[in-house]
Each structure stands twice: as C-alpha cells, then as structure tokens.
Write a protein that holds these residues in place. Structure first.
Motif, PDB file in Angstrom:
ATOM      1  N   SER A 275      -5.254   5.265  -3.449  1.00  0.00           N
ATOM      2  CA  SER A 275      -6.493   5.998  -3.699  1.00  0.00           C
ATOM      3  C   SER A 275      -7.737   5.269  -3.186  1.00  0.00           C
ATOM      4  CB  SER A 275      -6.647   6.254  -5.197  1.00  0.00           C
ATOM      5  OG  SER A 275      -6.697   5.014  -5.902  1.00  0.00           O
ATOM      6  N   LEU A 276      -7.573   4.038  -2.671  1.00  0.00           N
ATOM      7  CA  LEU A 276      -8.729   3.289  -2.177  1.00  0.00           C
ATOM      8  C   LEU A 276      -9.331   3.956  -0.939  1.00  0.00           C
ATOM      9  CD1 LEU A 276      -7.399  -0.386  -2.386  1.00  0.00           C
ATOM     10  CD2 LEU A 276      -8.992   0.738  -3.955  1.00  0.00           C
ATOM     11  N   THR A 277     -10.638   3.834  -0.799  1.00  0.00           N
ATOM     12  CA  THR A 277     -11.301   4.295   0.426  1.00  0.00           C
ATOM     13  C   THR A 277     -11.078   3.244   1.508  1.00  0.00           C
ATOM     14  OG1 THR A 277     -13.380   3.193  -0.098  1.00  0.00           O
ATOM     15  CG2 THR A 277     -13.086   5.462  -0.939  1.00  0.00           C
ATOM     16  N   VAL A 278     -11.398   3.589   2.741  1.00  0.00           N
ATOM     17  CA  VAL A 278     -11.216   2.643   3.849  1.00  0.00           C
ATOM     18  C   VAL A 278     -12.021   1.360   3.623  1.00  0.00           C
ATOM     19  CG1 VAL A 278     -11.585   2.261   6.321  1.00  0.00           C
ATOM     20  CG2 VAL A 278     -10.500   4.367   5.522  1.00  0.00           C
TER      21      VAL A 278
ATOM     22  N   ALA B 150       2.928   8.739   4.916  1.00  0.00           N
ATOM     23  CA  ALA B 150       2.084   9.673   4.183  1.00  0.00           C
ATOM     24  C   ALA B 150       2.709   9.842   2.804  1.00  0.00           C
ATOM     25  CB  ALA B 150       2.010  11.014   4.913  1.00  0.00           C
ATOM     26  N   ALA B 151       2.052  10.627   1.964  1.00  0.00           N
ATOM     27  CA  ALA B 151       2.577  10.851   0.612  1.00  0.00           C
ATOM     28  C   ALA B 151       2.212  12.247   0.152  1.00  0.00           C
ATOM     29  CB  ALA B 151       2.011   9.814  -0.353  1.00  0.00           C
ATOM     30  N   PHE B 152       3.076  12.811  -0.669  1.00  0.00           N
ATOM     31  CA  PHE B 152       2.772  14.075  -1.316  1.00  0.00           C
ATOM     32  C   PHE B 152       2.040  13.781  -2.611  1.00  0.00           C
ATOM     33  CE2 PHE B 152       6.605  15.326   1.085  1.00  0.00           C
ATOM     34  CZ  PHE B 152       6.137  16.488   1.686  1.00  0.00           C
ATOM     35  N   TRP B 153       0.904  14.414  -2.837  1.00  0.00           N
ATOM     36  CA  TRP B 153       0.334  14.434  -4.170  1.00  0.00           C
ATOM     37  C   TRP B 153      -0.624  15.599  -4.296  1.00  0.00           C
ATOM     38  CZ3 TRP B 153      -1.486  10.030  -1.374  1.00  0.00           C
ATOM     39  CH2 TRP B 153      -2.852   9.880  -1.282  1.00  0.00           C
TER      40      TRP B 153
ATOM     41  N   HIS C  22       0.865  -1.181   0.000  1.00  0.00           N
ATOM     42  CA  HIS C  22       0.000   0.000   0.000  1.00  0.00           C
ATOM     43  C   HIS C  22       0.900   1.229   0.000  1.00  0.00           C
ATOM     44  CE1 HIS C  22      -2.815   2.814   2.286  1.00  0.00           C
ATOM     45  NE2 HIS C  22      -3.449   2.550   1.169  1.00  0.00           N
ATOM     46  N   LEU C  23       1.534   1.464  -1.152  1.00  0.00           N
ATOM     47  CA  LEU C  23       2.507   2.545  -1.283  1.00  0.00           C
ATOM     48  C   LEU C  23       2.156   3.435  -2.470  1.00  0.00           C
ATOM     49  CD1 LEU C  23       5.888   0.614  -0.859  1.00  0.00           C
ATOM     50  CD2 LEU C  23       4.937   2.290   0.727  1.00  0.00           C
ATOM     51  N   PRO C  24       2.501   4.712  -2.364  1.00  0.00           N
ATOM     52  CA  PRO C  24       2.434   5.551  -3.552  1.00  0.00           C
ATOM     53  C   PRO C  24       3.556   5.146  -4.509  1.00  0.00           C
ATOM     54  CG  PRO C  24       3.389   6.764  -1.724  1.00  0.00           C
ATOM     55  CD  PRO C  24       2.965   5.418  -1.186  1.00  0.00           C
ATOM     56  N   LEU C  25       3.656   5.822  -5.628  1.00  0.00           N
ATOM     57  CA  LEU C  25       4.708   5.497  -6.595  1.00  0.00           C
ATOM     58  C   LEU C  25       6.037   6.066  -6.106  1.00  0.00           C
ATOM     59  CD1 LEU C  25       2.765   6.163  -9.905  1.00  0.00           C
ATOM     60  CD2 LEU C  25       3.237   3.959  -8.802  1.00  0.00           C
ATOM     61  N   VAL C  26       6.734   5.260  -5.308  1.00  0.00           N
ATOM     62  CA  VAL C  26       8.014   5.630  -4.699  1.00  0.00           C
ATOM     63  C   VAL C  26       9.002   4.487  -4.949  1.00  0.00           C
ATOM     64  CG1 VAL C  26       7.011   7.156  -2.941  1.00  0.00           C
ATOM     65  CG2 VAL C  26       7.282   4.713  -2.451  1.00  0.00           C
ATOM     66  N   PRO C  27      10.303   4.748  -4.810  1.00  0.00           N
ATOM     67  CA  PRO C  27      11.293   3.692  -5.058  1.00  0.00           C
ATOM     68  C   PRO C  27      11.063   2.425  -4.228  1.00  0.00           C
ATOM     69  CG  PRO C  27      12.380   5.815  -4.970  1.00  0.00           C
ATOM     70  CD  PRO C  27      10.945   6.046  -4.574  1.00  0.00           C
ATOM     71  N   GLU C  28      10.594   2.560  -2.999  1.00  0.00           N
ATOM     72  CA  GLU C  28      10.369   1.383  -2.154  1.00  0.00           C
ATOM     73  C   GLU C  28       9.325   0.439  -2.742  1.00  0.00           C
ATOM     74  OE1 GLU C  28      12.154   4.570   0.335  1.00  0.00           O
ATOM     75  OE2 GLU C  28      10.473   4.527  -1.067  1.00  0.00           O
ATOM     76  N   SER C  29       8.435   0.958  -3.555  1.00  0.00           N
ATOM     77  CA  SER C  29       7.456   0.099  -4.225  1.00  0.00           C
ATOM     78  C   SER C  29       8.148  -0.843  -5.213  1.00  0.00           C
ATOM     79  CB  SER C  29       6.407   0.962  -4.938  1.00  0.00           C
ATOM     80  OG  SER C  29       5.418   0.151  -5.526  1.00  0.00           O
ATOM     81  N   VAL C  30       9.109  -0.322  -5.941  1.00  0.00           N
ATOM     82  CA  VAL C  30       9.886  -1.147  -6.876  1.00  0.00           C
ATOM     83  C   VAL C  30      10.720  -2.158  -6.092  1.00  0.00           C
ATOM     84  CG1 VAL C  30      11.697  -1.096  -8.654  1.00  0.00           C
ATOM     85  CG2 VAL C  30       9.940   0.703  -8.593  1.00  0.00           C
ATOM     86  N   ILE C  31      11.340  -1.704  -5.015  1.00  0.00           N
ATOM     87  CA  ILE C  31      12.160  -2.587  -4.177  1.00  0.00           C
ATOM     88  C   ILE C  31      11.303  -3.722  -3.620  1.00  0.00           C
ATOM     89  CG2 ILE C  31      13.480  -2.709  -2.022  1.00  0.00           C
ATOM     90  CD1 ILE C  31      14.370   0.243  -2.701  1.00  0.00           C
ATOM     91  N   ALA C  32      10.104  -3.406  -3.139  1.00  0.00           N
ATOM     92  CA  ALA C  32       9.208  -4.437  -2.597  1.00  0.00           C
ATOM     93  C   ALA C  32       8.823  -5.449  -3.670  1.00  0.00           C
ATOM     94  CB  ALA C  32       7.956  -3.789  -2.007  1.00  0.00           C
TER      95      ALA C  32
ATOM     96  N   ARG D 101      -0.887  13.736   2.064  1.00  0.00           N
ATOM     97  CA  ARG D 101      -2.080  12.921   2.293  1.00  0.00           C
ATOM     98  C   ARG D 101      -1.700  11.723   3.160  1.00  0.00           C
ATOM     99  NH1 ARG D 101      -5.658  13.905  -2.400  1.00  0.00           N
ATOM    100  NH2 ARG D 101      -5.339  16.131  -2.720  1.00  0.00           N
ATOM    101  N   PRO D 102      -2.573  11.343   4.082  1.00  0.00           N
ATOM    102  CA  PRO D 102      -2.269  10.180   4.925  1.00  0.00           C
ATOM    103  C   PRO D 102      -2.313   8.897   4.106  1.00  0.00           C
ATOM    104  CG  PRO D 102      -4.518  10.891   5.264  1.00  0.00           C
ATOM    105  CD  PRO D 102      -3.889  11.911   4.350  1.00  0.00           C
ATOM    106  N   VAL D 103      -1.439   7.989   4.426  1.00  0.00           N
ATOM    107  CA  VAL D 103      -1.452   6.664   3.792  1.00  0.00           C
ATOM    108  C   VAL D 103      -1.644   5.615   4.875  1.00  0.00           C
ATOM    109  CG1 VAL D 103      -0.174   5.020   2.359  1.00  0.00           C
ATOM    110  CG2 VAL D 103      -0.034   7.463   1.852  1.00  0.00           C
ATOM    111  N   LYS D 104      -0.732   5.616   5.868  1.00  0.00           N
ATOM    112  CA  LYS D 104      -0.831   4.622   6.932  1.00  0.00           C
ATOM    113  C   LYS D 104      -2.123   4.757   7.725  1.00  0.00           C
ATOM    114  CE  LYS D 104       1.453   2.545  10.883  1.00  0.00           C
ATOM    115  NZ  LYS D 104       0.372   2.713  11.855  1.00  0.00           N
ATOM    116  N   ALA D 105      -2.578   5.981   7.934  1.00  0.00           N
ATOM    117  CA  ALA D 105      -3.817   6.186   8.700  1.00  0.00           C
ATOM    118  C   ALA D 105      -4.989   5.457   8.046  1.00  0.00           C
ATOM    119  CB  ALA D 105      -4.122   7.675   8.818  1.00  0.00           C
ATOM    120  N   LEU D 106      -5.047   5.460   6.722  1.00  0.00           N
ATOM    121  CA  LEU D 106      -6.111   4.724   6.024  1.00  0.00           C
ATOM    122  C   LEU D 106      -5.974   3.226   6.250  1.00  0.00           C
ATOM    123  CD1 LEU D 106      -6.213   6.666   2.635  1.00  0.00           C
ATOM    124  CD2 LEU D 106      -7.831   6.829   4.540  1.00  0.00           C
TER     125      LEU D 106
END
Length: 173
Positions: free
Chosen positions: A91-94, A114-117, A64-74, A122-127
């Motif tokens: 972008s999914l709702t709860v 969290a993520a910048f967009w 559950h990551l934005p488009l960041v390098p860690e997503s590719v690594i995972a 915007r919160p990511v982990k909170a969702l």
C-alpha cells in the motif's frame, strides 16, 4: 538419543509433514493449501536461492508482497539464514517505498508482478520499479536482485540482469 527415540521423532515428523500448515484464500475465489512438508521444502529452496544471490546472516531482504503464501515462505527462508526481513507494504506510495528501500539497504528484493485486491488487479512490481528508478538505495540498481513472484499472470516490465522469476530461482536450487 536412542534409536527408538530417533525412530519416534522421524514418525512424528512424517505425520506433521502431511498436515496442512497454511491455507490461503485470495481473489477471485482462489485457494491454496500447503502441508508442513511442502512449506518447509519451499522455505529451504528459497533460503538456498537467497544464499546464491549473496544473502548472509545479518543482511536485509526487502519483501514487497501482498498477503500470499510466498510471503510466509520468504519469512521462513530469511529466518533459516539469520537474515532480516524488511517488510514493504504494497500500500506504500512510490516516494514512501523509495524511502523505505533506502533505509533497508537491501540488495535482494522480493515482489509480485501484481495482486488482486478489492476486486481489481493492482500493480506491485511497477511501483517497486518506479521507487528503484528514484535511486532508492545505496547501491546502483544493477547490483540488486529483484525476485518476482508470478501471482496474476499479467505482462510485467523487466530489467534484464536484475529481475528474476521467483519460481525459476527456486527451481535452480
């Protein structure tokens, strides 16, 4: 393979290791570059961390990551383990996230603080936390591991025993 061929292969690997494999531009004006060598090294460490948290071939890892390098690594780490990456768009709702988590059956989750967009944080982990609180999965929340990528240096809610920083998990390898 002869020793000459082995030496040529090593030289080619060394040349490739120093080439840029990934260029990422984020907000606000942040840019990161990773060489092939760094990308592979990070993926190996991530695979070892996932293995330590019980991920084996055929297991699912929810990402559950934005488009960041860690997503590719995972993604590469999951491939090294023959694990299945289950993508959970930020972008999914709860309720949608809770349903996808239940369907995935993943006990190891990777998210970001969290993520910048669109110019905002915007919160990511909170969702993800809200989705997990809805009982999003077959196992009790305590039996899950949530690896949190620190992308925005913002305060983040934390569940001791479940949540772990991604960078610390990789450093332990």
């Amino acid at each position: 393979m002869t020793s000459e061929h082995a030496e040529n292969a090593r030289e080619l690997q060394e040349q490739q290791a120093s080439r840029i494999a990934l260029t990422w531009t984020g907000e606000p004006g942040r840019m990161e570059e990773m060489t092939h060598g760094v990308l592979i090294e990070q993926a190996e460490r991530a695979a070892a961390a996932l293995r330590r948290y019980g991920v084996r071939a055929g297991d699912r890892v929810a990402v559950h990551l934005p488009l960041v390098p860690e997503s590719v690594i995972a993604t590469i780490a999951c491939g090294r383990l023959d694990a299945i990456r289950s993508s959970l768009p930020v972008s999914l709702t709860v309720p949608e996230l809770a349903a996808r988590l239940r369907e995935s059956g993943a006990r190891v989750l990777i998210t970001a603080d969290a993520a910048f967009w669109d110019g905002a944080v915007r919160p990511v982990k909170a969702l993800l936390d809200h989705a997990l609180a809805r009982g999003a999965g077959p196992d009790p929340v305590e039996r899950r591991t949530v690896l949190v990528v620190n992308r925005c240096a913002r305060p983040v809610s934390w569940t001791p025993g479940r949540d772990r920083w991604w960078h610390e998990a990789l450093d332990e390898v």
